[in-house]
Design a protein around this motif. Structure first.
Motif, PDB file in Angstrom:
ATOM      1  N   GLN A   6       0.818  -1.207   0.000  1.00  0.00           N
ATOM      2  CA  GLN A   6       0.000   0.000   0.000  1.00  0.00           C
ATOM      3  C   GLN A   6       0.858   1.266   0.000  1.00  0.00           C
ATOM      4  O   GLN A   6       0.482   2.270  -0.594  1.00  0.00           O
ATOM      5  CB  GLN A   6      -0.905  -0.001   1.233  1.00  0.00           C
ATOM      6  N   TYR A   7       1.980   1.238   0.668  1.00  0.00           N
ATOM      7  CA  TYR A   7       2.867   2.399   0.771  1.00  0.00           C
ATOM      8  C   TYR A   7       4.135   2.159  -0.049  1.00  0.00           C
ATOM      9  O   TYR A   7       4.475   2.957  -0.916  1.00  0.00           O
ATOM     10  CB  TYR A   7       3.219   2.672   2.240  1.00  0.00           C
ATOM     11  N   PHE A   8       4.825   1.081   0.233  1.00  0.00           N
ATOM     12  CA  PHE A   8       5.970   0.666  -0.582  1.00  0.00           C
ATOM     13  C   PHE A   8       5.396  -0.292  -1.623  1.00  0.00           C
ATOM     14  O   PHE A   8       5.205  -1.476  -1.364  1.00  0.00           O
ATOM     15  CB  PHE A   8       7.014  -0.012   0.299  1.00  0.00           C
ATOM     16  N   ARG A   9       5.088   0.227  -2.797  1.00  0.00           N
ATOM     17  CA  ARG A   9       4.335  -0.532  -3.795  1.00  0.00           C
ATOM     18  C   ARG A   9       5.254  -1.111  -4.866  1.00  0.00           C
ATOM     19  O   ARG A   9       6.089  -0.405  -5.434  1.00  0.00           O
ATOM     20  CB  ARG A   9       3.284   0.367  -4.453  1.00  0.00           C
ATOM     21  N   ASP A  26       7.413   1.871  -6.248  1.00  0.00           N
ATOM     22  CA  ASP A  26       6.928   3.213  -5.928  1.00  0.00           C
ATOM     23  C   ASP A  26       7.148   3.513  -4.450  1.00  0.00           C
ATOM     24  O   ASP A  26       7.004   2.632  -3.591  1.00  0.00           O
ATOM     25  CB  ASP A  26       5.423   3.325  -6.214  1.00  0.00           C
ATOM     26  N   ASN A  27       7.459   4.777  -4.146  1.00  0.00           N
ATOM     27  CA  ASN A  27       7.552   5.292  -2.773  1.00  0.00           C
ATOM     28  C   ASN A  27       8.755   4.780  -1.992  1.00  0.00           C
ATOM     29  O   ASN A  27       8.712   4.711  -0.761  1.00  0.00           O
ATOM     30  CB  ASN A  27       6.267   5.000  -1.979  1.00  0.00           C
ATOM     31  N   CYS A  28       9.840   4.469  -2.682  1.00  0.00           N
ATOM     32  CA  CYS A  28      11.080   4.218  -1.958  1.00  0.00           C
ATOM     33  C   CYS A  28      11.564   5.555  -1.396  1.00  0.00           C
ATOM     34  O   CYS A  28      11.620   6.552  -2.121  1.00  0.00           O
ATOM     35  CB  CYS A  28      12.139   3.629  -2.885  1.00  0.00           C
ATOM     36  N   SER A  77      11.403   9.019  -6.757  1.00  0.00           N
ATOM     37  CA  SER A  77      10.564   8.714  -7.917  1.00  0.00           C
ATOM     38  C   SER A  77      10.574   7.213  -8.173  1.00  0.00           C
ATOM     39  O   SER A  77      11.392   6.476  -7.603  1.00  0.00           O
ATOM     40  CB  SER A  77      11.070   9.480  -9.142  1.00  0.00           C
ATOM     41  N   PRO A  78       9.660   6.708  -9.019  1.00  0.00           N
ATOM     42  CA  PRO A  78       9.597   5.266  -9.258  1.00  0.00           C
ATOM     43  C   PRO A  78      10.931   4.683  -9.718  1.00  0.00           C
ATOM     44  O   PRO A  78      11.616   5.274 -10.570  1.00  0.00           O
ATOM     45  CB  PRO A  78       8.525   5.135 -10.332  1.00  0.00           C
ATOM     46  N   ILE A  79      11.275   3.547  -9.166  1.00  0.00           N
ATOM     47  CA  ILE A  79      12.501   2.833  -9.534  1.00  0.00           C
ATOM     48  C   ILE A  79      12.113   1.672 -10.445  1.00  0.00           C
ATOM     49  O   ILE A  79      11.339   0.797 -10.045  1.00  0.00           O
ATOM     50  CB  ILE A  79      13.235   2.298  -8.292  1.00  0.00           C
ATOM     51  N   VAL A 384       6.922  -6.786   3.171  1.00  0.00           N
ATOM     52  CA  VAL A 384       5.866  -6.658   4.180  1.00  0.00           C
ATOM     53  C   VAL A 384       6.291  -5.696   5.280  1.00  0.00           C
ATOM     54  O   VAL A 384       5.542  -4.787   5.666  1.00  0.00           O
ATOM     55  CB  VAL A 384       5.518  -8.035   4.768  1.00  0.00           C
ATOM     56  N   VAL A 385       7.494  -5.890   5.817  1.00  0.00           N
ATOM     57  CA  VAL A 385       7.966  -5.041   6.910  1.00  0.00           C
ATOM     58  C   VAL A 385       8.129  -3.603   6.436  1.00  0.00           C
ATOM     59  O   VAL A 385       7.765  -2.651   7.143  1.00  0.00           O
ATOM     60  CB  VAL A 385       9.288  -5.582   7.488  1.00  0.00           C
ATOM     61  N   MET A 386       8.652  -3.418   5.236  1.00  0.00           N
ATOM     62  CA  MET A 386       8.842  -2.062   4.708  1.00  0.00           C
ATOM     63  C   MET A 386       7.514  -1.337   4.561  1.00  0.00           C
ATOM     64  O   MET A 386       7.380  -0.161   4.931  1.00  0.00           O
ATOM     65  CB  MET A 386       9.552  -2.144   3.350  1.00  0.00           C
ATOM     66  N   ASP A 387       6.517  -2.020   4.039  1.00  0.00           N
ATOM     67  CA  ASP A 387       5.208  -1.409   3.854  1.00  0.00           C
ATOM     68  C   ASP A 387       4.592  -1.028   5.202  1.00  0.00           C
ATOM     69  O   ASP A 387       4.064   0.074   5.370  1.00  0.00           O
ATOM     70  CB  ASP A 387       4.293  -2.380   3.112  1.00  0.00           C
ATOM     71  N   ALA A 388       4.696  -1.933   6.181  1.00  0.00           N
ATOM     72  CA  ALA A 388       4.156  -1.654   7.509  1.00  0.00           C
ATOM     73  C   ALA A 388       4.918  -0.531   8.199  1.00  0.00           C
ATOM     74  O   ALA A 388       4.333   0.277   8.931  1.00  0.00           O
ATOM     75  CB  ALA A 388       4.205  -2.928   8.360  1.00  0.00           C
ATOM     76  N   LEU A 389       6.205  -0.465   7.969  1.00  0.00           N
ATOM     77  CA  LEU A 389       7.028   0.580   8.574  1.00  0.00           C
ATOM     78  C   LEU A 389       6.637   1.962   8.062  1.00  0.00           C
ATOM     79  O   LEU A 389       6.510   2.915   8.840  1.00  0.00           O
ATOM     80  CB  LEU A 389       8.502   0.305   8.282  1.00  0.00           C
ATOM     81  N   LEU A 390       6.424   2.070   6.756  1.00  0.00           N
ATOM     82  CA  LEU A 390       6.024   3.357   6.192  1.00  0.00           C
ATOM     83  C   LEU A 390       4.642   3.771   6.689  1.00  0.00           C
ATOM     84  O   LEU A 390       4.388   4.952   6.926  1.00  0.00           O
ATOM     85  CB  LEU A 390       6.053   3.293   4.670  1.00  0.00           C
ATOM     86  N   ALA A 391       3.750   2.795   6.864  1.00  0.00           N
ATOM     87  CA  ALA A 391       2.420   3.105   7.395  1.00  0.00           C
ATOM     88  C   ALA A 391       2.519   3.645   8.817  1.00  0.00           C
ATOM     89  O   ALA A 391       1.882   4.640   9.170  1.00  0.00           O
ATOM     90  CB  ALA A 391       1.540   1.858   7.358  1.00  0.00           C
ATOM     91  N   GLN A 392       3.332   2.997   9.636  1.00  0.00           N
ATOM     92  CA  GLN A 392       3.476   3.436  11.024  1.00  0.00           C
ATOM     93  C   GLN A 392       4.223   4.769  11.121  1.00  0.00           C
ATOM     94  O   GLN A 392       3.907   5.615  11.960  1.00  0.00           O
ATOM     95  CB  GLN A 392       4.196   2.359  11.841  1.00  0.00           C
TER      96      GLN A 392
END
Length: 423
Positions: A6-9, A26-28, A77-79, A384-392
């Motif tokens: 959702q965040y780190f897509r 996206d969103n690195c 920007s997108p990688i 998974v961890v990266m996406d959750a980290l950005l959300a938090q």
């Protein structure tokens, strides 16, 4: 869908025998030092042709960064990441009375893909091929670097079972590996370098590794296949990650792992064996966390500064997650992989034309996916961890702008969160 997170897509693309495979991330976060050299090691660990126990397809899987960085630094920007397919042999899948394209391979995705789309790739399984995981591994390497640099997170996976051979089999004393001291010591100290000393199987025990290697070789020689289990541990994961109720961290981990081709099972912490342990023994009692040396808190050490947890648990049957939220302990889980569906033995089956026939598959395929699945499991764990980290991080940044109330803990002073406590 072909997008995860959702965040780190991460969106992957490409077919098994197309011109290339890869992904867009996206969103690195911007400002991360990143070159192909940060990504290639995991690509090399995943690539085919590593040994006589894997498919002989000769792909070097050289990754190219197409966009999103400048002078070796991420721009935000997108990688775009690309890997060219260099050893395509689509002709292996056609021609002759035993044409693999005339039959849906038993237990493969050929039939279901054609039912869903009305058309399917004529060679190699297309998007259902494990070659699709190249994009996952490339994106996972980026996520891993950020997690390691920013929070000291370590993710290590290894082979814990092939067929009937298991590194930590269930016993009456230890129905779950969560209570086995040998297992707990292993996940506390094991490294990728150590795992790769046990190639080609990647089981960190010389005796069991040899047994597993012989077992895979036996199935290969009989033109058959065998499944197994990959175990993964995530160390130094910040507490507070996970989104109740439907996006609990163990749920997103399960989603990620079961999206990997050939997976058939997922268990975290005490898992199914924990059902045989009474609650009085299964509960993870809280204890005061040991102090972190000042050098690590103020950044004087070589490791990233860490948050200062107030509590930890005496045991870890929960697998580092309680109520769907990380508690700072090691996260560990198992992923079960079925035997590869494509085998060289003749199989009585029915073709797309509904006529009975015999399929004797051609092409180059792994007799067991487990050794090459290890870096794929690591990559999906990192995503998974990266996406959750950005959300938090987004949540805490927004909360930090509000006045401090009596019932809240100031973000800048909260010790059991993502904020790095510095002396």
């Amino acid at each position: 869908m072909s997008t995860f997170g959702q965040y780190f897509r991460v969106t992957t693309y490409g077919e098994s025998h197309g011109r290339s495979v890869g992904c867009i991330v996206d969103n690195c976060p911007p400002g991360l030092q990143l070159t192909e050299d940060d990504i290639q090691p995991q690509m090399t660990r995943r690539r085919p042709g590593q040994s006589a126990l894997t498919t002989p397809r000769d792909e070097k899987d050289r990754v190219e960064i197409q966009s999103g960085t400048e002078a070796g630094v991420t721009l935000g920007s997108p990688i775009a990441l690309r890997v060219m397919n260099e050893d395509q042999r689509p002709h292996d899948y056609g021609g002759g009375g035993k044409n693999i394209d005339a039959f849906p391979r038993p237990s493969h995705a050929d039939w279901t893909y054609k039912e869903k789309y009305g058309v399917k790739s004529s060679s190699g399984g297309g998007r259902s091929s494990a070659r699709e995981t190249i994009g996952r591994v490339a994106a996972g390497a980026i996520a891993e670097k950020y997690l390691r640099v920013a929070h000291g997170v370590e993710i290590v996976a290894f082979t814990s079972g092939v067929g009937h051979e298991h590194l930590f089999p269930s016993t009456a004393e230890h129905p779950t590996q969560a209570t086995n001291p040998a297992f707990l010591q292993l996940i506390d100290t094991v490294t990728r370098a150590r795992i790769d000393e046990f190639l080609p199987v990647r089981c960190p025990d010389a005796t069991q590794c040899a047994k597993m290697e012989r077992l895979i070789a036996d199935f290969r020689d009989r033109k058959d296949s065998i499944g197994g289990v990959v175990t993964c541990v995530i160390r130094n994961c910040p507490s507070g990650l996970g989104e109740p109720c439907f996006d609990k961290l163990e749920a997103t981990l399960a989603h990620a792992m079961l999206s990997i081709p050939a997976t058939k099972g997922f268990e975290i912490g005490s898992g199914f064996g924990g059902c045989e342990v009474p609650g009085s023994a299964h509960n993870d009692a809280f204890v005061k966390a040991p102090a972190i040396p000042p050098a690590e808190l103020n950044g004087a050490s070589s490791e990233p500064p860490r948050a200062r947890p107030r509590l930890t648990t005496k045991t870890n049957n929960s697998g580092g997650i309680q109520g769907g939220i990380t508690n700072g302990a090691h996260i560990y889980f198992n992923v079960a992989f079925k035997p590869p569906a494509t085998i060289g033995q003749a199989q009585q089956t029915v073709g797309y034309d509904e006529a009975e026939g015999v399929l004797e598959a051609k092409g180059r395929h792994d007799p067991c996916v487990i050794p090459r699945a290890v870096p794929i499991v690591e990559a999906m764990a990192a995503l998974v961890v990266m996406d959750a980290l950005l959300a938090q991080s987004a949540r805490q940044s927004a909360r930090g702008l509000l006045p401090v109330l009596a019932q809240t803990v100031p973000v800048g002073e909260q010790e059991n969160n993502l904020t790095k406590a510095r002396a």
